[in-house]
Design a protein around this motif. Structure first.
Motif: not given
Length: 438
Positions: A25-29, A35-36, A204-207
Motif C-alpha cells: 500500500s503506497v501513500e502519495s505525498p 496498491w503496488l 472516489r479513485v482507486y489505483i
C-alpha cells in the motif's frame, strides 16, 4: 508499437500461474492511496484506475452522459485533436483504455519505463484537459446511437434491459448506461464537462500498479496524474431497492428461438456466506457442462445448448441471475426444469462429491487470473473497490476450503427462492404468458 506488444507477450509467457503476490500500500505525498506489486524484470508498468460511481452518476434527464464522456477521453486533449492524440500515444508505444460501467469509470494504461513521464503527461491531458470538440462529440454520439438502435433489436439485450427494469425500479441500474435515443441526442458539451467533473474526482479513485516502478516513483506519478482533479465528485446514488416478484414476463419478438434471463435477490460479496453461495452456484449453474442445470436441461432433455447461473454483486445491489435459450415450443419445459432444480437445491443442498469438485475448480482456477501485469493491476483495484483486505489474495482459497457441506445446505435454504424466480422471455413462447406470483 511492435516493441510494446512484444514485451506484453514476453511478460505473459514468463509469468507462472500464481496467486501469491506481494502487494504494497503506497501513500502519495498528496494523500492518494495506491496498491503496488513491484516487478522489475521487464521495463514496463500496467496502471489501473477506477472512479467509483460510473454511469450511475448520470444526472436526471442526462442518461448516457458518463458513457459518452468516457468514450471521448481519447478523442483529443490539450492542444491535440483525436488524430494527434493517437499519434502521440503510438510514438510512445503507450496503450490507454477508457470504459464506463454502472459502478465505475475505468482507465487502463500500459507504458514502458523509458517513456513513463511522457506517457503519464499524455494520460493526464486526457483526464484533465479533454477537448470535447463538437466534431468528435457528433461522431462518437452517432456511434452510441447506432449501438442503442442495435440493442433494441437484440433479444438478449431486450431480455436484460427488461429484467433490470423489473428488478431495480427507479434506480439508475434499471436503465441502460448508453442512454436513450432522446437523451443522448440532447447531450451538450456542457453536459459532458459536468459528467467528467461528477465522476473523475479524487475522493472516489482507486489505483493499482504492477511492474517496473518503486513506491516512491508511484507516489509521485499518481500525484502528477491525478493531483489537480476535483477533490470531490457527485453524491453517490442510494442502494437499489431490489424487488423482484416471482413469475414470467413475456416480450413478444418474432424469432423461432426464445431467449430468457431469470433471477432473484442475490448476496453481497462481503457477506460471510458469500463463498458458500459461490460454491453452491458452481454446482447449480455456474460450472458449465458439469452443473446440475446443464445436466438436466441440456444433457438429459435436450432443451437447450446452454444454461447458466451467476451471482451478480454490484456496488448498490445484488441479484442471482441466469440465462437460457430454447425453441419457442420448448422454452416452457426448460423453465419448469430450472425451477425444479432451484427447488431441489434449496431443499437438499449439494452432495459432498459436488462440493469437493467445486472447491477443486474454484481454488485451482484462481491463480490463472494472475497471468500478467495488467490482469494483476486490475485485480488490485477490484479488491480495493470491494473493500477487501490487502492479504485477500493469500487467504481467499483458505476461505473457500473452509466452507462445509452444512454451510452450503444452510445457505441454499436461505438464498434460493424458486417461487421468487422471475423469468423474462423474449420470443413467441408456446404455453407461457406474463404473470407474477407476488
Amino acid at each position: 508499437m511492435r516493441l510494446f506488444y512484444g514485451l506484453i507477450v514476453a511478460i505473459i509467457l514468463a509469468l507462472p500461474a500464481r496467486a501469491e503476490v506481494n502487494i504494497q500500500s503506497v501513500e502519495s505525498p498528496g494523500g492518494l492511496t495506491a496498491w503496488l506489486v513491484e516487478d522489475h524484470s521487464i521495463p514496463f508498468v500496467a496502471l489501473e484506475l477506477r472512479f467509483r460511481g460510473g454511469a450511475s452518476l448520470d444526472r436526471p434527464g442526462k442518461r448516457g452522459a458518463v458513457n459518452l464522456m468516457t468514450a471521448l477521453l481519447e478523442e483529443g486533449a490539450g492542444d491535440m485533436d483525436a488524430r494527434e492524440f493517437s499519434k502521440a500515444s503510438e510514438a510512445l508505444a503507450t496503450s490507454f483504455g477508457f470504459d464506463a460501467s454502472r459502478d465505475d469509470v475505468s482507465v487502463s494504461a500500459r507504458f514502458l519505463t523509458e517513456n513513463r513521464d511522457a506517457s503519464v503527461a499524455l494520460l493526464r491531458a486526457a483526464l484533465q484537459e479533454p477537448t470535447f470538440d463538437q466534431s468528435s462529440i457528433d461522431r462518437v454520439r452517432g456511434q452510441v446511437l447506432s449501438i442503442i438502435q442495435s440493442d433494441a433489436k437484440d433479444p438478449d439485450d431486450i431480455a436484460g434491459d427488461t429484467f433490470d427494469q423489473i428488478a431495480f425500479g427507479d434506480h439508475p441500474y434499471a436503465t441502460s448506461l448508453n442512454g436513450t435515443l432522446e437523451s443522448v441526442a440532447g447531450l451538450t458539451r456542457d453536459d459532458l464537462v459536468t459528467a467528467k467533473n461528477d465522476v473523475l474526482a479524487r475522493d472516489r479513485v482507486y489505483i493499482g500498479a504492477v511492474g517496473d516502478i518503486t513506491p516512491e516513483e508511484l507516489g509521485k506519478l499518481v500525484d502528477d496524474l491525478l493531483g489537480d482533479l476535483p477533490e470531490t465528485g457527485a453524491p453517490m446514488p442510494p442502494r437499489a431497492d431490489v424487488t423482484i416478484p416471482g413469475g414470467v414476463t413475456v416480450v413478444d419478438f418474432p424469432t423461432p428461438q426464445s431467449v430468457a434471463v431469470f433471477g432473484q435477490k442475490g448476496i453481497a460479496q462481503d457477506d460471510p456466506d458469500f463463498f458458500a453461495a459461490l460454491l453452491l452456484n458452481h454446482v447449480l449453474g455456474g460450472g458449465s457442462f458439469e452443473s446440475r442445470l446443464m445436466d438436466e436441461v441440456r444433457e438429459k432433455r435436450g432443451l437447450t445448448y446452454g444454461v447458466y447461473s451467476y451471482l451478480v454483486s454490484r456496488d448498490l445491489a445484488e441479484v442471482y441471475m441466469g440465462s437460457v435459450s430454447s425453441s419457442n415450443d420448448r422454452i416452457a419445459d426448460a423453465i419448469e426444469v430450472i425451477r425444479d432444480e432451484w427447488a431441489k437445491a434449496a431443499a437438499d443442498g449439494v452432495t459432498q462429491e459436488e462440493l469437493d469438485a467445486a472447491k477443486t475448480y474454484i481454488t485451482g482456477a484462481y491463480p490463472l487470473r494472475f497471468d500478467g501485469n495488467a490482469p494483476i493491476a486490475n485485480i488490485l483495484v477490484g479488491m480495493q473497490l470491494l473493500g477487501l483486505p490487502i492479504d485477500y489474495v493469500a487467504t481467499r482459497n483458505d476461505k473457500v476450503e473452509a466452507v462445509t457441506l452444512d454451510d452450503v445446505k444452510r445457505v441454499a435454504g436461505e438464498l434460493l427462492d424458486p417461487d421468487g424466480l422471475h423469468f423474462v422471455v423474449v420470443g413467441q413462447p408456446e404455453g407461457l404468458d406474463s404473470a407474477t406470483s407476488n
